[in-house]
Scaffold this motif. Structure first.
Motif, short mmCIF file in Angstrom:
data_model
loop_
_atom_site.label_atom_id
_atom_site.label_comp_id
_atom_site.label_asym_id
_atom_site.label_seq_id
_atom_site.Cartn_x
_atom_site.Cartn_y
_atom_site.Cartn_z
N VAL A 68 0.84 -1.21 0.00
CA VAL A 68 0.00 0.00 0.00
C VAL A 68 0.87 1.25 0.00
O VAL A 68 0.61 2.19 -0.75
CB VAL A 68 -0.98 -0.02 1.20
N PHE A 69 1.91 1.26 0.80
CA PHE A 69 2.80 2.42 0.84
C PHE A 69 3.47 2.63 -0.52
O PHE A 69 3.54 3.75 -1.03
CB PHE A 69 3.86 2.23 1.92
N ARG A 72 -2.42 5.15 -5.88
CA ARG A 72 -3.63 4.46 -5.47
C ARG A 72 -3.97 4.85 -4.05
O ARG A 72 -3.09 5.05 -3.22
CB ARG A 72 -3.45 2.95 -5.58
N ILE A 73 -5.26 4.97 -3.78
CA ILE A 73 -5.66 5.31 -2.43
C ILE A 73 -5.56 4.08 -1.53
O ILE A 73 -5.62 2.95 -2.00
CB ILE A 73 -7.07 5.92 -2.40
N MET A 115 8.10 1.20 6.86
CA MET A 115 8.10 0.96 8.30
C MET A 115 8.27 2.26 9.10
O MET A 115 7.78 2.35 10.23
CB MET A 115 9.18 -0.03 8.68
N THR A 116 8.94 3.23 8.51
CA THR A 116 9.15 4.49 9.22
C THR A 116 8.36 5.65 8.60
O THR A 116 7.97 6.57 9.30
CB THR A 116 10.64 4.86 9.23
N ALA A 117 8.11 5.59 7.29
CA ALA A 117 7.47 6.71 6.61
C ALA A 117 5.94 6.61 6.55
O ALA A 117 5.27 7.63 6.40
CB ALA A 117 8.02 6.85 5.19
N MET A 118 5.40 5.42 6.66
CA MET A 118 3.94 5.27 6.60
C MET A 118 3.34 5.65 7.95
O MET A 118 3.75 5.13 8.98
CB MET A 118 3.58 3.81 6.27
N LEU A 157 -4.80 0.78 9.92
CA LEU A 157 -5.96 0.55 9.07
C LEU A 157 -5.71 -0.58 8.07
O LEU A 157 -6.53 -1.50 7.93
CB LEU A 157 -6.35 1.84 8.33
N VAL A 158 -4.58 -0.55 7.40
CA VAL A 158 -4.25 -1.60 6.43
C VAL A 158 -4.13 -2.95 7.16
O VAL A 158 -4.65 -3.97 6.68
CB VAL A 158 -2.96 -1.28 5.66
#
Length: 188
Positions: free
Chosen positions: A38-39, A60-61, A158-161, A168-169
């Protein structure tokens, strides 16, 4: 040919091969943590092969990406059930130990492979494998390299999301996180 490698991204191709009479189809289900997928799909990336307005890969959302991840893995599992032999390979295992992953895939495919300089597989016949990263949709496919491919983990998610997005994901994909060994439990 003794071995044909089809790098299709959708299990539909494999199911069509089975319907067409292919009896020894051996799919490899490459699975990656859904948050990482997703990220990655949310990043803004330039398509190097294009010079027009469509040069930016569409983002993509979150919900659509998470649903797409689930759908792709459900389809991959249906293909795996339709075959007499199949394996699942985790992206994280591939990037942490490429030699072991290549060896596992070669053994699964009954293909004799030896490891040579920098982990580039070479057939037992001695012809060196050509190096090219060619995966549809990935902008790095146009980055040609000399020598062995450089395999490095992409752990930026792991750090930026944001934590809320990871939660949620993870909530939306919980049954698959558990099934694929991304939660404290043994991998299948």
């Amino acid at each position: 040919a003794e071995v044909v490698v089809d790098a299709s991204k959708t299990p539909a191709h494999g199911l069509m091969l089975i319907a067409g009479g292919v009896s020894d189809l051996r799919p490899i289900h490459l699975v990656r943590h859904p948050c990482a997928v997703v990220f990655s799909q949310s990043r803004r990336r330039v398509r190097r092969e294009r010079t027009s307005e469509s040069a930016i890969l569409p983002q993509r959302i979150l919900l659509r990406s998470a649903a797409g991840w689930v759908k792709a893995n459900v389809k991959a599992e249906s293909l795996m059930r339709a075959c007499t032999r199949s394996i699942r390979l985790h992206y994280e295992d591939l990037v942490s130990n490429p030699k072991a992953a290549v060896k596992r895939i070669a053994q699964y495919g009954d293909v004799p492979v030896v490891q040579v300089d920098h982990g580039v597989p070479e057939s037992s016949g001695g012809s060196k494998a050509k190096v090219r990263h060619d995966v549809a949709g990935n902008p790095s496919k146009f980055e040609w390299q000399q020598g062995a491919p450089k395999i490095t983990p992409d752990l930026e998610w792991m750090t930026a999301m944001p934590k809320l997005e990871r939660w949620l994901v993870s909530t939306l994909t919980y049954p698959w996180l558990r099934r694929y060994g991304y939660l404290p439990a043994s991998r299948e």
